[in-house]
Enzyme design. Structure first.
Site, mmCIF file in Angstrom:
data_model
loop_
_atom_site.group_PDB
_atom_site.id
_atom_site.type_symbol
_atom_site.label_atom_id
_atom_site.label_comp_id
_atom_site.label_asym_id
_atom_site.label_seq_id
_atom_site.Cartn_x
_atom_site.Cartn_y
_atom_site.Cartn_z
ATOM 1 N N GLY A 26 -14.414 40.605 8.479
ATOM 2 C CA GLY A 26 -15.645 40.871 9.211
ATOM 3 C C GLY A 26 -16.154 39.659 9.957
ATOM 4 O O GLY A 26 -16.621 39.774 11.107
ATOM 5 N N HIS A 43 -7.620 6.185 12.819
ATOM 6 C CA HIS A 43 -8.960 6.254 13.420
ATOM 7 C C HIS A 43 -8.819 6.423 14.923
ATOM 8 O O HIS A 43 -7.981 5.779 15.547
ATOM 9 C CB HIS A 43 -9.738 4.974 13.115
#
Length: 448
Positions: free
Chosen positions: A178, A433
């Protein structure tokens, strides 16, 4: 009466590779399938839904790029979206058929049922085998709402056959089907109301997960009606009218029902073979997929296994090993899964509450997405990462990731858990990073 080496009932993601492998090994294999080859995943689940969401989330991201200073005008060609979805589904379906034909599997396009403990009959064919494997899956479960069964509704079985975008859609159910399809329709331009009888979305998950998704749905202009039930339903001239227990009334041109699943065992005539079912109709199995009838096994969600394609596929690998005499069991791997809303939900292992119920002494830490550089830079700062560890052994017990592409990132935790890692090993890892994955050692570092 024809006698072969093996009969597979159902062509889901466990049954197909099992049938192909057995046939490739020189066995005579017959596979019964009453619908489309490939089971739910290819025809009604993973494949079409993710192709559908590819378009929906592209539209949603384009609109939300306004926060980055990018103002886009989004025009959705819903008919083209759905045609692409169906073309991918059909291509995958044809691939399954080609695989079975190439392997030498005989496919009977009919509903198979037991005549006795070693015989399956369907489509005018009766086949006897010492090995029978049930892989019949599940179907949508319609709730007990007066009049619901007398009106046309959408379920995952027919959702992808749509050609026109409903102006207003009512979704019943706050589980992953849903949520995914409801958010997808909203992002493609339908006004969506989502009705869920529980107080929070994805009620099997932690409240914090629901809170994030509720905020995401609010941003997509989806109206949530939580903790309510449907008291009355009317359908006239193509319009659905739902009266809810809180006194509100909803109307829409489409009604999507996604309130649960039921096992496909009604047609099997399991008692004729001595195959026992539980009170919900699922096939009873032991730790090695044996049913209560000699030589009959069941894999996938029809046997109550977690309803995920990767579980059914691993069930095939498990059963293959068991048939060779190896020691595999129905739950001998770390379980991960995902919900493809945006943000995504990636889950592996236990939540803190689940771990405590299993008797573990736990520690849990949470890192909001607003603390992650990449999330801030890219504008994906809604969500969080959470890690649960055993306070006595330091082993990782589970993780919940809610954020951008969390379904991909959760595999890092899954691999650590499968290897039996401690949180210290994760904390010591040097991740690149700036990435979302960089936040995982940072998350573990909160335990120091």
């Amino acid at each position: 009466m024809e006698r072969v080496d093996a009969v597979i009932v159902g062509s889901g993601q466990g049954g197909v590779p099992l049938a192909a492998d057995l046939a490739a090994a020189g066995k005579q294999v017959v596979l019964f399938e009453r619908r489309s080859l490939g089971g739910s995943c290819i025809n009604y689940g993973c494949t079409p839904s993710k192709a559908f969401l590819a378009a929906a989330h592209a539209a949603g991201r384009a609109r939300q790029a306004a926060a980055l200073g990018i103002h886009a005008e989004v025009r959705v060609d819903f008919a083209q979206v759905m045609e692409r979805v169906r073309s991918i589904r059909d291509r995958f379906n044809q691939g399954v058929e080609q695989r079975l034909v190439k392997a030498g599997v005989r496919v009977v396009r009919a509903e198979g049922r037991f005549s006795d403990g070693q015989t399956i009959t369907g489509g005018g064919v009766s086949v006897q085998a010492p090995l029978i494997v049930l892989n019949t899956g599940t179907s949508p479960q319609l709730p007990e709402i007066p009049g619901l069964r007398e009106v046309p509704v959408l379920t995952n079985l027919n959702f992808f056959d749509q050609k026109n975008l409903p102006e207003h859609t009512i979704v019943l159910g706050g589980g992953y089907i849903g949520l995914e399809l409801g958010q997808g329709l909203a992002r493609l331009g339908s006004k969506v109301h989502l009705v869920h009888r529980h107080a929070h979305l994805l009620n099997s998950e932690a409240q914090q997960v629901s809170d994030v998704l509720a905020e995401a749905f609010h941003r997509d202009n989806i109206d949530l009606h939580l903790g309510v039930r449907v008291d009355q339903l009317h359908y006239e001239q193509g319009i659905y009218t739902l009266h809810l227990s809180d006194g509100s009334t909803l109307t829409g041109e489409a009604l999507l029902v996604a309130t649960g699943r039921r096992p496909n065992t009604d047609a099997l005539d399991a008692p004729a073979a001595g195959v026992e079912l539980d009170e919900q109709g699922y096939v009873k199995i032991d730790e090695q997929f044996r049913t209560t009838a000699p030589g009959v096994y069941a894999i996938g969600d029809v046997a109550g296994q977690p309803a995920f394609t990767h579980v059914s596929w691993e069930d095939y690998r498990r059963l293959t090993a068991i048939l060779k005499g190896e020691d595999r069991r129905r739950d001998d791997r770390v379980l991960g899964y995902a919900v493809y809303t945006e943000p995504q939900v990636g889950r592996v292992g236990f939540t803190g509450e689940q771990a405590k119920k299993q008797g573990f002494k736990t520690r849990a830490v949470t890192l909001p997405m607003t603390y992650i550089a990449r999330a801030i830079e890219w504008g994906h700062d809604l969500g969080f990462y959470q890690l649960v560890v055993d306070s006595e052994t330091d082993r990782i017990l589970g993780a919940t990731l809610v954020g951008y592409e969390a379904a991909e990132l959760v595999h890092v935790l899954l691999a650590h858990m499968q290897a039996g890692s401690s949180w210290q090993l994760l904390e010591q890892s040097v991740h690149i990073h700036p990435t979302y994955g960089e936040a995982l050692p940072s998350l573990a570092r909160l335990l120091t």
